[in-house]
Design an enzyme around this catalytic site. Structure first.
Site, PDB file in Angstrom:
ATOM      1  N   ARG A   1       0.832  -1.200   0.000  1.00  7.54           N
ATOM      2  CA  ARG A   1       0.000   0.000   0.000  1.00  7.54           C
ATOM      3  C   ARG A   1       0.871   1.255   0.000  1.00  7.54           C
ATOM      4  O   ARG A   1       2.029   1.237   0.417  1.00  7.54           O
ATOM      5  CB  ARG A   1      -0.931   0.036   1.202  1.00  7.54           C
ATOM      6  CG  ARG A   1      -0.239   0.121   2.565  1.00  7.54           C
ATOM      7  CD  ARG A   1      -0.189   1.518   3.145  1.00  7.54           C
ATOM      8  NE  ARG A   1       0.626   1.590   4.359  1.00  7.54           N
ATOM      9  CZ  ARG A   1       1.899   1.904   4.362  1.00  7.54           C
ATOM     10  NH1 ARG A   1       2.546   2.143   3.238  1.00  7.54           N
ATOM     11  NH2 ARG A   1       2.573   1.970   5.495  1.00  7.54           N
TER      12      ARG A   1
ATOM     13  N   SER B   1       4.675  -1.541   2.954  1.00  6.64           N
ATOM     14  CA  SER B   1       3.975  -2.637   3.631  1.00  6.64           C
ATOM     15  C   SER B   1       4.255  -4.014   3.067  1.00  6.64           C
ATOM     16  O   SER B   1       3.347  -4.821   2.877  1.00  6.64           O
ATOM     17  CB  SER B   1       2.461  -2.429   3.573  1.00  6.64           C
ATOM     18  OG  SER B   1       2.110  -1.448   4.412  1.00  6.64           O
ATOM     19  N   SER B   2       5.526  -4.291   2.815  1.00  2.45           N
ATOM     20  CA  SER B   2       5.854  -5.631   2.331  1.00  2.45           C
ATOM     21  C   SER B   2       5.512  -6.683   3.388  1.00  2.45           C
ATOM     22  O   SER B   2       5.098  -7.796   3.048  1.00  2.45           O
ATOM     23  CB  SER B   2       7.332  -5.711   1.938  1.00  2.45           C
ATOM     24  OG  SER B   2       8.140  -5.254   2.993  1.00  2.45           O
TER      25      SER B   2
ATOM     26  N   ASP C   1      -3.849   5.621  12.673  1.00  2.00           N
ATOM     27  CA  ASP C   1      -4.507   4.333  12.979  1.00  2.00           C
ATOM     28  C   ASP C   1      -4.257   3.941  14.436  1.00  2.00           C
ATOM     29  O   ASP C   1      -5.063   3.244  15.047  1.00  2.00           O
ATOM     30  CB  ASP C   1      -4.120   3.207  11.997  1.00  2.00           C
ATOM     31  CG  ASP C   1      -2.646   2.856  11.942  1.00  2.00           C
ATOM     32  OD1 ASP C   1      -1.817   3.590  12.529  1.00  2.00           O
ATOM     33  OD2 ASP C   1      -2.302   1.836  11.306  1.00  2.00           O
TER      34      ASP C   1
ATOM     35  N   GLY D   1      11.353  -3.007   2.930  1.00  2.28           N
ATOM     36  CA  GLY D   1      11.847  -1.896   3.755  1.00  2.28           C
ATOM     37  C   GLY D   1      11.671  -0.529   3.120  1.00  2.28           C
ATOM     38  O   GLY D   1      12.308   0.434   3.519  1.00  2.28           O
TER      39      GLY D   1
ATOM     40  N   GLU E   1      -0.996   9.572   8.862  1.00  2.00           N
ATOM     41  CA  GLU E   1       0.147   8.821   9.386  1.00  2.00           C
ATOM     42  C   GLU E   1       0.069   8.734  10.903  1.00  2.00           C
ATOM     43  O   GLU E   1      -0.129   9.758  11.579  1.00  2.00           O
ATOM     44  CB  GLU E   1       1.430   9.544   8.942  1.00  2.00           C
ATOM     45  CG  GLU E   1       2.441   8.681   8.288  1.00  2.00           C
ATOM     46  CD  GLU E   1       1.925   7.920   7.041  1.00  2.00           C
ATOM     47  OE1 GLU E   1       1.428   6.783   7.219  1.00  2.00           O
ATOM     48  OE2 GLU E   1       2.052   8.443   5.938  1.00  2.00           O
TER      49      GLU E   1
ATOM     50  N   ASP F   1      -2.156  -1.073   7.359  1.00  3.53           N
ATOM     51  CA  ASP F   1      -1.473  -1.772   6.265  1.00  3.53           C
ATOM     52  C   ASP F   1      -2.173  -3.077   5.876  1.00  3.53           C
ATOM     53  O   ASP F   1      -2.501  -3.278   4.701  1.00  3.53           O
ATOM     54  CB  ASP F   1      -0.010  -2.044   6.636  1.00  3.53           C
ATOM     55  CG  ASP F   1       0.728  -0.761   6.982  1.00  3.53           C
ATOM     56  OD1 ASP F   1       0.169   0.322   6.738  1.00  3.53           O
ATOM     57  OD2 ASP F   1       1.848  -0.832   7.501  1.00  3.53           O
TER      58      ASP F   1
ATOM     59  N   GLY G   1       8.740   1.035   3.054  1.00  2.00           N
ATOM     60  CA  GLY G   1       7.569   1.682   3.637  1.00  2.00           C
ATOM     61  C   GLY G   1       6.324   1.443   2.805  1.00  2.00           C
ATOM     62  O   GLY G   1       5.366   2.210   2.879  1.00  2.00           O
TER      63      GLY G   1
HETATM   64  C1  GLA Z   1       3.359   1.548   9.801  1.00  2.00           C
HETATM   65  C2  GLA Z   1       2.301   0.800  10.611  1.00  2.00           C
HETATM   66  C3  GLA Z   1       0.917   1.372  10.363  1.00  2.00           C
HETATM   67  C4  GLA Z   1       0.883   2.896  10.536  1.00  2.00           C
HETATM   68  C5  GLA Z   1       2.052   3.546   9.789  1.00  2.00           C
HETATM   69  C6  GLA Z   1       2.187   5.015  10.092  1.00  2.00           C
HETATM   70  O1  GLA Z   1       3.178   1.335   8.431  1.00  2.00           O
HETATM   71  O2  GLA Z   1       2.305  -0.567  10.284  1.00  2.00           O
HETATM   72  O3  GLA Z   1      -0.008   0.760  11.220  1.00  2.00           O
HETATM   73  O4  GLA Z   1       0.851   3.260  11.886  1.00  2.00           O
HETATM   74  O5  GLA Z   1       3.295   2.937  10.075  1.00  2.00           O
HETATM   75  O6  GLA Z   1       1.077   5.706   9.644  1.00  2.00           O
END
Ligand code: GLA
Length: 344
Positions: free
Chosen positions: A15, A109-110, A24, A105, A21, A151, A107
């Site tokens: 994603r 969401s792997s 969640d 790595g 940010e 994520d 950012g």
């Molecule tokens: C990571 C976490 C998410 C979220 C983001 C920051 O990706 O897994 O749950 O908190 O950081 O927005």
């Protein structure tokens, strides 16, 4: 179900977060989209253990399905696999492979893509919200990072052509269509994320402490209320999430209206808040964001994800940038079996 002997293929996307940010973590609002980069788990059900190979890892992972706490004995990426096994408790083993088109790595969401795809491959049956819950608990357990729902939920529930306005308190999801005349690009900062897990846990602890003093942060519409916090660092962290919640709602509204200039301004304001209040940016990233924002035709840019490296998300008119990679909102995770109905 994952019947023995059947060939299963489960695919889960990564994603990019447009905005929202760390919100969640306060059960607030986020506006992410699933992207066309994904992780695939493919193999055959059967036996009494899970055996997975990955082209990116030196050693295969082997996890017995009937062990009470397989995470204890696991190491490396095996911890994540073992944590999914603990959550799903599959009836049969599985032998297969993991492949991904997601940069690790970055950012994007792997790890959520892996846990979601693996849960499906191991036979998880349920709706996307439950699937996201399983994947989230597995990631928390496997990595020790107290991550939120954004994520895995985006990976599980992505919608082709739309960003997801998620109220994490439900969670409830409202798709917000993204028109073709908005280009969304991800640009890698070149910095692989350092210290992110301890800094992440530290931000979460600060938000929890702030909430103990001023009440649930997601309900604070007025950023002035956080001024009651004595500790200046807590005040800044809380101000970030309270103002960010408002930015998410505003961003969803202007995205729906097709006002891409306004959307860009909100994203750029969001970056300033990550830099000054949440303090998860780095000077090199601020410089990259500034130079992107200064490019003609660019509406706005910000760091995306947990911070300290990874990717910047940029929104612009189509065709004005040639750095990074253009992404479109994609559908969420799915599973197929070679025989029978099998689609999840
Ligand atoms: C990571 C976490 C998410 C979220 C983001 C920051 O990706 O897994 O749950 O908190 O950081 O927005």
């Amino acid at each position: 179900m994952n019947p023995s002997g059947r060939r299963i293929r489960a695919v889960a996307p990564g994603r990019v977060n447009l905005i929202g940010e760390y919100t969640d973590l306060i059960d607030g609002m986020v506006l992410p989209l699933a992207v066309g980069l994904s992780t695939t788990v493919e193999g055959v059900g059967g036996g009494d253990h899970i055996e997975l190979r990955s082209a990116d890892e030196a050693h295969p992972v082997v996890v017995p399905i009937d062990e009470e706490d397989p995470v204890e004995a696991a190491t490396g990426w095996g911890r994540l696999v073992a944590a999914v096994v603990t959550e799903v408790r599959p009836e049969h083993g599985f032998t297969g492979s993991v492949t991904t088109t997601l940069p690790i790595g970055a950012g994007l969401s792997s790890s959520a893509a892996l846990t979601v795809a693996l849960a499906l491959a191991l036979g998880f049956d349920g709706d996307p919200v439950d699937l996201a819950g399983v994947a989230r608990r597995a990631e928390q357990r496997g990595t020790g990072v107290p991550c939120g729902i954004m994520d895995p939920l985006t990976s599980a529930a992505g919608v082709d052509g739309a960003a997801l306005l998620v109220d994490c308190s439900g969670p409830t999801i409202e798709p917000v269509p993204v028109s073709d005349d908005l280009e969304i690009r991800i640009v890698h900062t070149g910095i692989s994320r350092r210290l992110v897990s301890s800094a992440y846990a530290d931000r979460k602890a600060a938000l929890d402490r702030a909430a103990e003093q001023v009440g649930p942060l997601r309900l604070l519409d007025d950023p002035g209320r956080v001024d009651a916090l004595d500790d200046p660092a807590l005040r800044r962290r809380a101000r970030h999430v309270v103002t960010e919640n408002r930015r998410v709602r505003d961003a969803a509204m202007v995205l729906r209206d097709g006002d891409h200039v306004a959307l860009g301004e909100i994203l750029s304001e969001g970056h300033a808040s990550l830099r000054d209040d949440l303090e998860v940016s780095l000077p090199e990233i601020d410089e990259l964001v500034r130079s992107l924002i200064d490019t003609p035709g660019v509406h706005g840019a910000r760091l995306t994800g947990a911070g300290f490296g990874g990717c910047v998300v940029v929104v612009s008119e189509p065709g004005v940038l040639d750095v990074g990679r253009s992404v479109r909102p994609s559908a969420g995770a799915h599973r197929s079996g070679r025989s029978g109905s099998g689609a999840a």
